[in-house]
Design a protein around this motif. Sequence first.
Motif, PDB file in Angstrom:
ATOM      1  N   GLN A  59       9.612  10.923   6.047  1.00 28.87           N
ATOM      2  CA  GLN A  59       9.879   9.404   5.500  1.00 28.87           C
ATOM      3  C   GLN A  59       8.911   9.346   4.111  1.00 28.87           C
ATOM      4  O   GLN A  59       8.955   8.542   3.419  1.00 28.87           O
ATOM      5  CB  GLN A  59       9.683   8.783   6.813  1.00 28.87           C
ATOM      6  N   ARG A  60       7.577  10.035   4.511  1.00 31.32           N
ATOM      7  CA  ARG A  60       6.507   9.781   3.641  1.00 31.32           C
ATOM      8  C   ARG A  60       5.900  10.975   2.923  1.00 31.32           C
ATOM      9  O   ARG A  60       4.838  11.292   3.383  1.00 31.32           O
ATOM     10  CB  ARG A  60       5.469   9.013   4.246  1.00 31.32           C
ATOM     11  N   PRO A  61       6.802  11.816   2.374  1.00 36.97           N
ATOM     12  CA  PRO A  61       6.357  12.962   1.672  1.00 36.97           C
ATOM     13  C   PRO A  61       5.103  12.827   0.751  1.00 36.97           C
ATOM     14  O   PRO A  61       4.516  13.732   0.357  1.00 36.97           O
ATOM     15  CB  PRO A  61       7.524  13.475   1.171  1.00 36.97           C
ATOM     16  N   TYR A  62       5.117  11.676   0.218  1.00 36.70           N
ATOM     17  CA  TYR A  62       3.963  11.241  -0.968  1.00 36.70           C
ATOM     18  C   TYR A  62       2.665  11.168  -0.208  1.00 36.70           C
ATOM     19  O   TYR A  62       1.514  10.879  -0.858  1.00 36.70           O
ATOM     20  CB  TYR A  62       4.467  10.036  -1.606  1.00 36.70           C
ATOM     21  N   THR A 121      -0.120  12.767  -2.200  1.00 40.31           N
ATOM     22  CA  THR A 121       0.278  14.179  -2.370  1.00 40.31           C
ATOM     23  C   THR A 121       0.001  14.527  -3.848  1.00 40.31           C
ATOM     24  O   THR A 121      -0.532  15.564  -4.363  1.00 40.31           O
ATOM     25  CB  THR A 121       1.709  14.306  -1.972  1.00 40.31           C
ATOM     26  N   ASP A 122       0.317  13.728  -4.638  1.00 36.51           N
ATOM     27  CA  ASP A 122       0.269  14.029  -5.993  1.00 36.51           C
ATOM     28  C   ASP A 122      -0.799  13.349  -6.708  1.00 36.51           C
ATOM     29  O   ASP A 122      -1.190  12.155  -7.022  1.00 36.51           O
ATOM     30  CB  ASP A 122       1.400  13.214  -6.900  1.00 36.51           C
ATOM     31  N   GLY A 123      -2.047  14.420  -6.783  1.00 40.91           N
ATOM     32  CA  GLY A 123      -3.580  13.873  -6.934  1.00 40.91           C
ATOM     33  C   GLY A 123      -3.890  14.237  -8.405  1.00 40.91           C
ATOM     34  O   GLY A 123      -5.080  14.355  -8.435  1.00 40.91           O
ATOM     35  N   GLY A 124      -2.834  14.534  -8.983  1.00 39.80           N
ATOM     36  CA  GLY A 124      -3.243  14.814 -10.567  1.00 39.80           C
ATOM     37  C   GLY A 124      -4.528  13.946 -11.258  1.00 39.80           C
ATOM     38  O   GLY A 124      -5.271  14.552 -11.828  1.00 39.80           O
ATOM     39  N   GLN A 125      -4.306  12.472 -10.874  1.00 40.24           N
ATOM     40  CA  GLN A 125      -5.323  11.836 -11.328  1.00 40.24           C
ATOM     41  C   GLN A 125      -6.525  11.519 -10.743  1.00 40.24           C
ATOM     42  O   GLN A 125      -7.308  10.795 -11.028  1.00 40.24           O
ATOM     43  CB  GLN A 125      -4.648  10.395 -11.928  1.00 40.24           C
ATOM     44  N   SER A 158       1.740   7.163  -6.593  1.00 39.58           N
ATOM     45  CA  SER A 158       0.185   7.570  -6.978  1.00 39.58           C
ATOM     46  C   SER A 158      -0.716   6.908  -7.821  1.00 39.58           C
ATOM     47  O   SER A 158      -1.455   7.107  -8.500  1.00 39.58           O
ATOM     48  CB  SER A 158       0.540   8.941  -8.097  1.00 39.58           C
ATOM     49  N   LYS A 159      -0.410   5.544  -7.391  1.00 39.73           N
ATOM     50  CA  LYS A 159      -1.536   4.548  -8.075  1.00 39.73           C
ATOM     51  C   LYS A 159      -2.802   4.256  -7.258  1.00 39.73           C
ATOM     52  O   LYS A 159      -3.777   4.065  -7.951  1.00 39.73           O
ATOM     53  CB  LYS A 159      -0.951   3.401  -8.147  1.00 39.73           C
ATOM     54  N   GLY A 211       0.902  -1.057   0.091  1.00 39.49           N
ATOM     55  CA  GLY A 211      -0.023   0.059  -0.074  1.00 39.49           C
ATOM     56  C   GLY A 211       0.909   1.283  -0.058  1.00 39.49           C
ATOM     57  O   GLY A 211       0.493   2.045  -0.628  1.00 39.49           O
ATOM     58  N   LEU A 212       2.073   1.114   0.793  1.00 41.67           N
ATOM     59  CA  LEU A 212       2.812   2.507   0.858  1.00 41.67           C
ATOM     60  C   LEU A 212       3.414   2.611  -0.515  1.00 41.67           C
ATOM     61  O   LEU A 212       3.545   3.782  -1.135  1.00 41.67           O
ATOM     62  CB  LEU A 212       3.819   2.262   1.864  1.00 41.67           C
ATOM     63  N   SER A 213       4.015   1.574  -1.252  1.00 43.52           N
ATOM     64  CA  SER A 213       4.592   1.595  -2.611  1.00 43.52           C
ATOM     65  C   SER A 213       3.332   2.180  -3.417  1.00 43.52           C
ATOM     66  O   SER A 213       4.002   3.012  -4.360  1.00 43.52           O
ATOM     67  CB  SER A 213       5.158   0.222  -2.971  1.00 43.52           C
TER      68      SER A 213
END
Length: 257
Positions: free
Chosen positions: A93-96, A220-224, A79-80, A72-74
């Motif tokens: 540690q988890r800026p994503y 964080t990267d919610g473009g999709q 951004s999947k 899940g972290l991966s």
Amino acid sequence: MKKYLVCLPAIALSFGASATTNVTIYGDDSYPPYSYSESGRITGIYTVILERIFSKMPAYNVTIKEIPWKRGLSEIENSKIFALYPPYKRIEQRPYMEYEMPILDEKLVVVCTKSVLSTPRPNWPEDYMGLTIGNNLGFAAGGDEFRAAVAAGKIALSETKGTPNNLLKLIAGRVDCYMNDALSIRWELSKLQKEGKYDGQSVMEGATISSEQGFLGFVTDGGQFPYKDDFKATYHKILSEMKESGELEQVVSSFLQ
């Protein structure tokens, strides 16, 4: 004829307004009693709370699925997936992931075999030097001082998937201690005792490591995920209302009973 020409756009608008957005949320499949898989479905305290919140978000049709924590972290790092629960707040540690409002407070403790705690060890991690500490695979627990001790070879770290497996390793003497949420440990030890895998007394609670908070972490990267901002705002509003009304505590108490 003119009457129908006027009404048809209104009908179309009403259908558009009632449309819902499908959203998938992922939860840890092996973190009882908070989030875990049972009989082919995900359940747990966090799951029940989130189901209650999502039921109050009519603009969204939310599906909750289980996932191994490390995967899940991966997935969210790449951004999947849109959101994952229940991470602790680890900004560096988890800026994503984005963390804004905790769901619950958790107390992180270390439990050890009775023989290890025959010598009092109230201080973490200095009283645990030279020992082997168990941890859930993918969990960033223990704190900076502990991680530094592990890197320096002063403490051995043994990571295994899931609380049950880690506790069985502890009971078997394959690790000296194990760190995790206190409620999660008590819940699982009770189950192991009922199954005849634990004697009910050979594991003792040692030092309190820290107090943690579990979140629903958003990518964080919610473009999709164009609905991200609205979903987050609605989710946080309802979570806040449930905390203030006491409904959150009622859900927790009901689940534990």
